[in-house]
Design a protein around this motif. Sequence first.
Motif, short mmCIF file in Angstrom:
data_model
loop_
_atom_site.label_atom_id
_atom_site.label_comp_id
_atom_site.label_asym_id
_atom_site.label_seq_id
_atom_site.Cartn_x
_atom_site.Cartn_y
_atom_site.Cartn_z
N LYS A 1 -31.00 23.40 22.36
CA LYS A 1 -31.04 24.48 23.34
C LYS A 1 -29.66 24.78 23.91
O LYS A 1 -29.49 25.03 25.09
CB LYS A 1 -32.03 24.13 24.45
N THR B 1 -27.24 27.65 23.28
CA THR B 1 -27.27 28.95 22.61
C THR B 1 -26.30 29.93 23.25
O THR B 1 -25.89 29.76 24.40
CB THR B 1 -28.70 29.55 22.66
N HIS B 2 -25.98 30.95 22.50
CA HIS B 2 -25.12 32.02 23.00
C HIS B 2 -25.94 32.91 23.93
O HIS B 2 -27.04 33.33 23.59
CB HIS B 2 -24.57 32.84 21.83
N ASN B 3 -25.42 33.18 25.11
CA ASN B 3 -26.08 34.08 26.04
C ASN B 3 -25.67 35.50 25.69
O ASN B 3 -24.47 35.79 25.59
CB ASN B 3 -25.65 33.73 27.48
N ASP C 1 -25.69 29.22 27.06
CA ASP C 1 -26.85 28.69 27.75
C ASP C 1 -27.07 27.25 27.30
O ASP C 1 -27.05 26.96 26.10
CB ASP C 1 -28.11 29.51 27.45
N THR D 1 -29.59 23.75 28.13
CA THR D 1 -30.72 23.14 28.81
C THR D 1 -30.50 21.63 28.84
O THR D 1 -30.16 21.03 27.82
CB THR D 1 -32.05 23.46 28.11
N PHE E 1 -31.48 24.50 33.49
CA PHE E 1 -30.71 25.27 32.52
C PHE E 1 -29.52 25.92 33.22
O PHE E 1 -29.58 26.27 34.38
CB PHE E 1 -31.55 26.28 31.74
N PHE E 2 -28.44 25.96 32.48
CA PHE E 2 -27.16 26.45 32.98
C PHE E 2 -26.66 27.56 32.05
O PHE E 2 -26.98 27.57 30.88
CB PHE E 2 -26.10 25.34 32.92
N THR E 3 -25.85 28.44 32.60
CA THR E 3 -25.06 29.36 31.79
C THR E 3 -23.60 29.06 32.08
O THR E 3 -23.14 29.20 33.22
CB THR E 3 -25.36 30.84 32.11
N GLU F 1 -19.68 29.84 31.53
CA GLU F 1 -18.86 30.99 31.16
C GLU F 1 -17.45 30.80 31.68
O GLU F 1 -17.20 30.00 32.57
CB GLU F 1 -19.47 32.29 31.68
N ASP G 1 -20.05 27.71 36.27
CA ASP G 1 -21.50 27.79 36.20
C ASP G 1 -21.90 29.21 36.53
O ASP G 1 -21.73 29.67 37.66
CB ASP G 1 -22.13 26.80 37.18
N GLY H 1 -28.43 29.74 36.54
CA GLY H 1 -29.44 28.99 35.79
C GLY H 1 -30.68 28.83 36.62
O GLY H 1 -31.01 29.66 37.45
#
Length: 151
Positions: A84, A86-88, A94, A96, A108-110, A112, A122, A125
């Motif tokens: 998990k 993955t590219h946002n 992203d 998890t 879950f976090f994004t 960047e 961060d 999420g």
Amino acid sequence: MVDSGGRRGHAGKIVLIVVACVLVVAVAIGGIAAKYHHDQEQWMRSVAYSKEADKIFRKTLKKMDPKAFTPQGVIRSYTIDERKITHNPMGGIDVTAYVNNDQSLYVFFTLERNGGTGPLEDGGGGNSAKLEKMLDKAYPHLHQGSGGEAD
């Protein structure tokens, strides 16, 4: 008399060569695309498992649970789910993570980078409703009905 069969044979060879060339180009493009995808996945994994990302994960988890990573905390550990990462579509990665090795307790976090080159941040999420309920119970003054994601 002119033998027209020879011309058809010659035209057939040209068509066969053209089709073969198209197939070679298609396979080459497919290989390049697969390599790019693989390289992108490797890069996302390296970011997700970096020290910089670990600092973000721990900081965020400690905001959720002031006693995180201690025996008194609700959150004692986290594990990244490699499947998990993955590219946002809006940018970033992203990730998890499971809390205490329990897949029903997830965050879950994004991740960047501001401007694509700045420090890792961060980007937002969320977490599972089950984890949110546990945090609400342990820290009612911090988590007054903030809610989590529906399970």
